[in-house]
Write a protein that holds these residues in place. Structure first.
Motif, short mmCIF file in Angstrom:
data_model
loop_
_atom_site.label_atom_id
_atom_site.label_comp_id
_atom_site.label_asym_id
_atom_site.label_seq_id
_atom_site.Cartn_x
_atom_site.Cartn_y
_atom_site.Cartn_z
N THR A 29 0.91 -1.18 0.02
CA THR A 29 0.06 0.11 -0.04
C THR A 29 0.85 1.38 0.07
O THR A 29 2.13 1.11 0.39
N LYS B 70 -10.63 -1.06 -6.98
CA LYS B 70 -10.88 -2.24 -6.38
C LYS B 70 -12.11 -2.20 -5.64
O LYS B 70 -12.13 -1.10 -4.88
N GLU C 18 -8.28 -12.06 1.48
CA GLU C 18 -7.65 -11.71 2.58
C GLU C 18 -8.18 -12.51 3.60
O GLU C 18 -9.35 -13.08 3.79
N GLY D 141 -5.00 1.83 -0.64
CA GLY D 141 -5.94 1.13 0.08
C GLY D 141 -6.91 1.98 0.87
O GLY D 141 -6.55 2.91 1.28
N ASP D 142 -8.03 1.68 1.13
CA ASP D 142 -9.09 2.47 2.05
C ASP D 142 -8.65 1.92 3.32
O ASP D 142 -9.30 2.76 4.25
N SER D 143 -7.34 1.33 3.64
CA SER D 143 -6.86 1.38 4.89
C SER D 143 -6.29 2.50 5.18
O SER D 143 -5.88 2.62 6.41
N VAL E 276 0.09 -4.16 4.16
CA VAL E 276 0.08 -2.56 4.48
C VAL E 276 1.58 -2.16 4.69
O VAL E 276 2.23 -2.75 5.55
N VAL F 265 -8.00 -9.96 -4.89
CA VAL F 265 -7.23 -10.20 -3.41
C VAL F 265 -7.95 -10.97 -2.78
O VAL F 265 -9.32 -11.10 -2.77
N VAL G 136 0.30 -9.25 -0.87
CA VAL G 136 0.17 -7.82 -0.37
C VAL G 136 0.32 -7.68 1.11
O VAL G 136 -0.38 -8.34 1.90
N ILE H 159 -3.40 -11.63 1.33
CA ILE H 159 -2.83 -11.22 2.61
C ILE H 159 -3.50 -12.09 3.76
O ILE H 159 -4.93 -12.31 3.78
N HIS I 208 -12.10 -8.44 -4.27
CA HIS I 208 -11.38 -8.62 -3.04
C HIS I 208 -12.57 -9.48 -2.39
O HIS I 208 -13.79 -9.01 -2.13
N ASP J 261 -8.74 1.80 -4.16
CA ASP J 261 -9.90 1.17 -3.54
C ASP J 261 -11.10 2.22 -3.70
O ASP J 261 -11.10 3.33 -3.38
N LEU K 141 -1.07 -0.59 -4.10
CA LEU K 141 -2.66 -0.37 -3.67
C LEU K 141 -2.66 0.87 -2.87
O LEU K 141 -2.12 1.20 -1.67
#
Ligand code: KIV
Length: 272
Positions: free
Chosen positions: A30, A121, A190, A51-53, A223, A188, A221, A211, A145, A91, A49
């Motif tokens: 990410t 994604k 997870e 990511g929305d993380s 983070v 993805v 992947v 992940i 995902h 994302d 990525l």
């Protein structure tokens, strides 16, 4: 240098499918800002990525739900400005694609137009089939995902391993086959059992990036802030830490504070 770094000047969705066909594992991390993306891209990562993380890592929210489309576009455009080689996947945030396919397409178009990202994604399987079809029909590459999908955390109730029971595992495999059929370029997976992830990877020709999904998939992947050890309170079994930046940064900050307080910094050489 990895085979992919020598072989590919720029990573495209097609490169990833080729890597799977050639048995070369795909690396993905990410990034949410320019500086981190520049380092990650320069190191030769295949996929970045956005990511929305970012909702957790950058904004400090408990879940990924609060992050907005505008915020994702801000993060993604910062990353895109840094990237020379990696494929950038962005994302679609919670609430920007679940209600109807037209809204999903509008959100995906905003990401592509306003951030310059290369693909999007989305989390989920057959529930969001029509949205995925509409986005793909507009020529926008889609990564799926499945497994633990953090945007549905309030439905699951916990972040534990998904699809341990046969019924959920079968649905997951069906969803993966559907995503491939629709034309998604990768998926993805997870936090699912390694044996199930391997079965999915062997059942479809598009790359499966895991992940917490074991080694039988086509790529991995993490983070970035987790693998660098910046988020030191988070230690799931699947996470390998490559640095302990939390401790190293704390030591650096403490030294700086001490140098300022003791008037050691700046020295004569460090002034004009
Ligand atoms: O948002 C994110 O960082 C992700 C990864 C955990 C795959 O979706």
């Amino acid at each position: 240098m990895s085979v992919a770094k020598k072989q590919y000047k720029r990573i495209t969705t097609k490169s990833l499918v080729e890597m799977k066909a050639n048995g070369e594992k795909i690396s993905m991390l990410t990034a949410y800002d320019y500086t981190m993306a520049k380092i990650v891209d320069g190191a030769g990562i295949d996929v970045i990525l956005v990511g929305d993380s970012a909702s957790n890592v950058m904004a400090g929210h408990e879940t990924t739900l609060p992050i907005t489309l505008d915020e994702m576009i801000y993060h993604a455009s910062s990353v895109v400005r840094a990237v020379e080689r990696s494929l950038v996947v962005v994302d679609l945030p919670f609430g920007s694609y679940q209600s109807d396919p037209k809204e999903a397409l509008r959100s995906a178009i905003r990401i592509m137009k306003e951030s310059g990202g290369h693909s999007i994604k989305v989390e989920g399987g057959k529930e969001i089939k029509e949205s995925i079809k509409r986005i793909l029909n507009a020529g926008i590459p889609v990564m799926g995902h499945l497994g633990l999908t953090p945007q549905s955390i309030y439905k699951f109730g916990t972040y534990t391993v998904r699809a341990k029971e046969e019924e959920e595992a079968e649905k997951l495999l069906e969803d993966a086959l559907m995503l491939e059929r629709l034309g998604c370029f990768a998926l993805v997976l997870e936090k699912v059992p390694a044996a199930l992830a391997e079965k999915v990877a062997k059942s479809i020709s598009i790359p499966v990036i895991g992940i917490g999904a074991g080694s039988g998939v086509d790529g991995q992947v993490l983070v970035t802030h987790d693998m660098l050890g910046m988020t030191h309170e988070f230690h799931p079994r699947f996470l390998r830490r490559y640095l302990d930046l939390y401790s190293e940064m704390t030591t650096a900050f403490e030294s700086y504070i001490s140098d300022v307080k003791s008037k050691d910094f700046p020295s004569e050489k460090e002034q004009y």
